[in-house]
Motif scaffolding. Structure first.
Motif, PDB file in Angstrom:
ATOM      1  N   GLY A 341     -12.490  19.649 -23.771  1.00  0.00           N
ATOM      2  CA  GLY A 341     -13.366  20.737 -23.339  1.00  0.00           C
ATOM      3  C   GLY A 341     -14.516  21.093 -24.245  1.00  0.00           C
ATOM      4  O   GLY A 341     -15.095  22.175 -24.109  1.00  0.00           O
ATOM      5  N   VAL A 342     -14.889  20.229 -25.194  1.00  0.00           N
ATOM      6  CA  VAL A 342     -16.037  20.513 -26.056  1.00  0.00           C
ATOM      7  C   VAL A 342     -17.264  19.820 -25.472  1.00  0.00           C
ATOM      8  O   VAL A 342     -17.284  18.594 -25.328  1.00  0.00           O
ATOM      9  CB  VAL A 342     -15.810  20.042 -27.508  1.00  0.00           C
ATOM     10  N   ASP A 343     -18.267  20.602 -25.116  1.00  0.00           N
ATOM     11  CA  ASP A 343     -19.476  20.059 -24.500  1.00  0.00           C
ATOM     12  C   ASP A 343     -20.170  19.075 -25.429  1.00  0.00           C
ATOM     13  O   ASP A 343     -20.238  19.292 -26.645  1.00  0.00           O
ATOM     14  CB  ASP A 343     -20.427  21.204 -24.148  1.00  0.00           C
ATOM     15  N   SER A 344     -20.696  17.997 -24.863  1.00  0.00           N
ATOM     16  CA  SER A 344     -21.331  16.942 -25.662  1.00  0.00           C
ATOM     17  C   SER A 344     -22.467  17.477 -26.529  1.00  0.00           C
ATOM     18  O   SER A 344     -22.657  17.040 -27.659  1.00  0.00           O
ATOM     19  CB  SER A 344     -21.866  15.839 -24.741  1.00  0.00           C
ATOM     20  N   ALA A 345     -23.204  18.441 -26.001  1.00  0.00           N
ATOM     21  CA  ALA A 345     -24.341  18.983 -26.747  1.00  0.00           C
ATOM     22  C   ALA A 345     -23.893  19.745 -27.989  1.00  0.00           C
ATOM     23  O   ALA A 345     -24.629  19.816 -28.984  1.00  0.00           O
ATOM     24  CB  ALA A 345     -25.159  19.901 -25.832  1.00  0.00           C
ATOM     25  N   ALA A 346     -22.691  20.321 -27.950  1.00  0.00           N
ATOM     26  CA  ALA A 346     -22.199  21.113 -29.078  1.00  0.00           C
ATOM     27  C   ALA A 346     -21.212  20.337 -29.940  1.00  0.00           C
ATOM     28  O   ALA A 346     -20.770  20.829 -30.988  1.00  0.00           O
ATOM     29  CB  ALA A 346     -21.528  22.385 -28.556  1.00  0.00           C
ATOM     30  N   LEU A 347     -20.852  19.113 -29.525  1.00  0.00           N
ATOM     31  CA  LEU A 347     -19.782  18.359 -30.166  1.00  0.00           C
ATOM     32  C   LEU A 347     -20.058  18.070 -31.639  1.00  0.00           C
ATOM     33  O   LEU A 347     -19.226  18.350 -32.505  1.00  0.00           O
ATOM     34  CB  LEU A 347     -19.546  17.054 -29.402  1.00  0.00           C
ATOM     35  N   GLU A 348     -21.220  17.504 -31.930  1.00  0.00           N
ATOM     36  CA  GLU A 348     -21.517  17.122 -33.312  1.00  0.00           C
ATOM     37  C   GLU A 348     -21.537  18.339 -34.226  1.00  0.00           C
ATOM     38  O   GLU A 348     -21.008  18.303 -35.337  1.00  0.00           O
ATOM     39  CB  GLU A 348     -22.850  16.381 -33.384  1.00  0.00           C
ATOM     40  N   SER A 349     -22.125  19.418 -33.753  1.00  0.00           N
ATOM     41  CA  SER A 349     -22.183  20.645 -34.556  1.00  0.00           C
ATOM     42  C   SER A 349     -20.781  21.202 -34.803  1.00  0.00           C
ATOM     43  O   SER A 349     -20.454  21.642 -35.910  1.00  0.00           O
ATOM     44  CB  SER A 349     -23.045  21.684 -33.844  1.00  0.00           C
ATOM     45  N   TYR A 350     -19.946  21.158 -33.748  1.00  0.00           N
ATOM     46  CA  TYR A 350     -18.582  21.661 -33.877  1.00  0.00           C
ATOM     47  C   TYR A 350     -17.787  20.855 -34.897  1.00  0.00           C
ATOM     48  O   TYR A 350     -17.132  21.420 -35.784  1.00  0.00           O
ATOM     49  CB  TYR A 350     -17.891  21.627 -32.514  1.00  0.00           C
ATOM     50  N   VAL A 351     -17.842  19.545 -34.808  1.00  0.00           N
ATOM     51  CA  VAL A 351     -17.107  18.689 -35.742  1.00  0.00           C
ATOM     52  C   VAL A 351     -17.678  18.817 -37.151  1.00  0.00           C
ATOM     53  O   VAL A 351     -16.942  18.804 -38.143  1.00  0.00           O
ATOM     54  CB  VAL A 351     -17.128  17.222 -35.263  1.00  0.00           C
ATOM     55  N   ASP A 352     -19.005  18.965 -37.250  1.00  0.00           N
ATOM     56  CA  ASP A 352     -19.620  19.109 -38.574  1.00  0.00           C
ATOM     57  C   ASP A 352     -19.170  20.398 -39.254  1.00  0.00           C
ATOM     58  O   ASP A 352     -19.151  20.488 -40.482  1.00  0.00           O
ATOM     59  CB  ASP A 352     -21.144  19.086 -38.456  1.00  0.00           C
ATOM     60  N   GLY A 353     -18.775  21.379 -38.450  1.00  0.00           N
ATOM     61  CA  GLY A 353     -18.224  22.611 -39.031  1.00  0.00           C
ATOM     62  C   GLY A 353     -16.967  22.339 -39.830  1.00  0.00           C
ATOM     63  O   GLY A 353     -16.725  22.964 -40.871  1.00  0.00           O
ATOM     64  N   PHE A 354     -16.177  21.378 -39.352  1.00  0.00           N
ATOM     65  CA  PHE A 354     -14.973  21.003 -40.109  1.00  0.00           C
ATOM     66  C   PHE A 354     -15.361  20.282 -41.398  1.00  0.00           C
ATOM     67  O   PHE A 354     -14.779  20.541 -42.455  1.00  0.00           O
ATOM     68  CB  PHE A 354     -14.075  20.098 -39.257  1.00  0.00           C
ATOM     69  N   ARG A 355     -16.349  19.383 -41.314  1.00  0.00           N
ATOM     70  CA  ARG A 355     -16.805  18.673 -42.524  1.00  0.00           C
ATOM     71  C   ARG A 355     -17.279  19.671 -43.580  1.00  0.00           C
ATOM     72  O   ARG A 355     -16.953  19.546 -44.761  1.00  0.00           O
ATOM     73  CB  ARG A 355     -17.939  17.716 -42.153  1.00  0.00           C
ATOM     74  N   GLU A 356     -18.015  20.690 -43.147  1.00  0.00           N
ATOM     75  CA  GLU A 356     -18.516  21.707 -44.077  1.00  0.00           C
ATOM     76  C   GLU A 356     -17.362  22.503 -44.689  1.00  0.00           C
ATOM     77  O   GLU A 356     -17.392  22.843 -45.877  1.00  0.00           O
ATOM     78  CB  GLU A 356     -19.470  22.653 -43.350  1.00  0.00           C
ATOM     79  N   MET A 357     -16.345  22.785 -43.874  1.00  0.00           N
ATOM     80  CA  MET A 357     -15.186  23.524 -44.376  1.00  0.00           C
ATOM     81  C   MET A 357     -14.474  22.740 -45.479  1.00  0.00           C
ATOM     82  O   MET A 357     -14.082  23.298 -46.510  1.00  0.00           O
ATOM     83  CB  MET A 357     -14.224  23.820 -43.228  1.00  0.00           C
ATOM     84  N   ILE A 358     -14.312  21.426 -45.272  1.00  0.00           N
ATOM     85  CA  ILE A 358     -13.655  20.589 -46.281  1.00  0.00           C
ATOM     86  C   ILE A 358     -14.525  20.467 -47.535  1.00  0.00           C
ATOM     87  O   ILE A 358     -14.018  20.529 -48.663  1.00  0.00           O
ATOM     88  CB  ILE A 358     -13.343  19.188 -45.707  1.00  0.00           C
TER      89      ILE A 358
END
Length: 413
Positions: A341-358
């Motif tokens: 359910g993660v829209d393609s347009a928001a996908l990279e930004s959403y996953v990059d949020g995890f990279r930033e958290m780590i």
């Protein structure tokens, strides 16, 4: 973990019980008088207490009263117990009793563990007689269980739908409307015998009643003339069996180090989700993650620290992605997430949020601050199929690694 309080005038007995429970990883305090016990209770939290019956200068059972008055489930520890004494202590709403004998040490561990586990266990009592229902519920509540009540089968089905984490159902047979047998059949369609225990309570004297219920899917059958002690023993045995089966499933389906789902479980459960998404045009993405320079962590700090890093990293994955996908450790430092359910347009930004958290996260090992980063490959091209998506995300992950690490590489829209 909250602690166990052991109250016994005999230092030898108290020490024996303490060592028995500490061997099972419970932290214990001991008191050799009721005054000492009261002082410890004022300073600590205890999830259960074990008390002897007799103390010099006090009435029999005062130790039990001290525990229950402070909201601590009480287990009686006694050298002997006749029928009259048993009747008296059962009036005090104890959890159980154990005898002061070496061969009962295993049972002490079992009942303490049962009380500890019961605090997160829901059961449902289904009985049209309000008097009987409240009586059974009271018996179970003093075991530390969360008890839900239903007056009939229809009401029970509604409660069960709202509380799918119910572990055990105690149901009457004869009820207006949906009886216990029909309820058993309906509940069994929703949950298997290794996930939900159903115990039938009945006053029916027909010799065929018990076999019919067992064939319908009940785990156990108890006559209503049974003692409280027998009912509790049956309830505890059924809950213990469920826990053993759950542990067995976890060993088969979870990674031993991190507690995450393993690769086998991922494929077993991702495939139907993928088929459902294709049929209903749902959004699906595969995220492959790999800790950067993990070999250096092992070489520099040792594999024990490397294991700690893997545990912390996996907990962060579950924390960030858990509510939106299926997360798994594929092996080594590589992890996979099936996102829904993660829209393609928001996908990279959403996953990059995890990279930033780590990238912002740090942990201390041997008085040193340890930081690490993650490289990630992501695809939402469901036309590739599940295996194809995993392979594609792996290629994108490799691209993230070779182009500098600590980045997300996502399939173009």
């Amino acid at each position: 973990m909250e602690k166990v309080l052991i109250v016994d005038a005999s230092k030898v007995t108290a020490l024996f019980i303490k060592r028995t429970l500490e061997h099972a990883s419970f932290e214990c305090d001991t008191a050799h008088s009721l005054e000492q016990a009261a002082e410890l209770i004022s300073q600590n939290e205890y999830f259960v207490g074990l008390s002897s019956l007799i103390y010099e200068g006090h009435e029999a059972g005062d130790g039990i009263d001290l525990l229950t008055a402070n909201g601590i489930p009480a287990i009686v520890v006694t050298a002997s117990l006749d029928d009259n004494q048993l009747k008296d202590i059962l009036k005090k709403n104890i959890v159980d009793y154990v005898l002061k004998r070496p061969e009962h040490s295993e049972y002490i561990v079992r009942i303490v563990k049962r009380v500890f586990n019961n605090r997160k266990t829901k059961v449902m009592v289904v009985e049209d007689s309000i008097t009987v229902r409240h009586w059974i519920s009271a018996v179970l509540i003093r075991q530390g269980l969360t008890v839900l009540e239903a007056a009939n089968g229809e009401e029970a089905c509604k409660i069960f739908a709202d509380n799918p984490d119910i572990k055990l159902v105690l149901t009457d047979y004869t009820m207006p409307g949906m009886d216990g047998r029909e309820l058993t059949a309906k509940l069994r369609l929703r949950r298997h015998m290794d996930e939900l225990s159903i115990i039938v309570l009945s006053s029916d004297e027909n010799s065929r009643t018990a076999p019919l219920f067992l064939k319908t899917g009940a785990n156990d059958f108890i006559h209503k003339s049974a003692s409280v002690e027998e009912i509790l023993c049956r309830v505890n045995s059924n809950l213990e069996m469920l826990e053993l089966l759950e542990e067995s499933r976890d060993r088969a389906n979870k990674d031993f180090l991190t507690g995450m789902w393993n690769r086998r479980y991922f494929f077993e459960h991702a495939e139907p989700l993928f088929v459902e998404a294709e049929d209903n045009d749902k959004l699906l993405s595969i995220v492959m993650l790999d800790i950067d320079h993990f070999k250096n962590v092992n070489d520099t700090y040792g594999h024990d620290v490397g294991d700690l890093v893997l545990k912390e990293f996996s907990s962060k994955i579950v924390e960030y992605f858990g509510s939106r996908g299926l997360a798994s450790r594929f092996g080594g430092e590589e992890f996979a997430v099936l996102l829904e359910g993660v829209d393609s347009a928001a996908l990279e930004s959403y996953v990059d949020g995890f990279r930033e958290m780590i990238e912002a996260f740090s942990m201390y090992c041997r008085h040193e601050k340890l930081k690490f980063t993650v490289s990630i490959g992501v695809t939402s091209n469901v036309k590739l199929g599940l295996d194809g998506m995993i392979n594609r995300a792996d290629i994108l992950l490799y691209e993230a690694k070779t182009s500098g690490r600590n980045k997300v590489v996502c399939d173009p829209l």
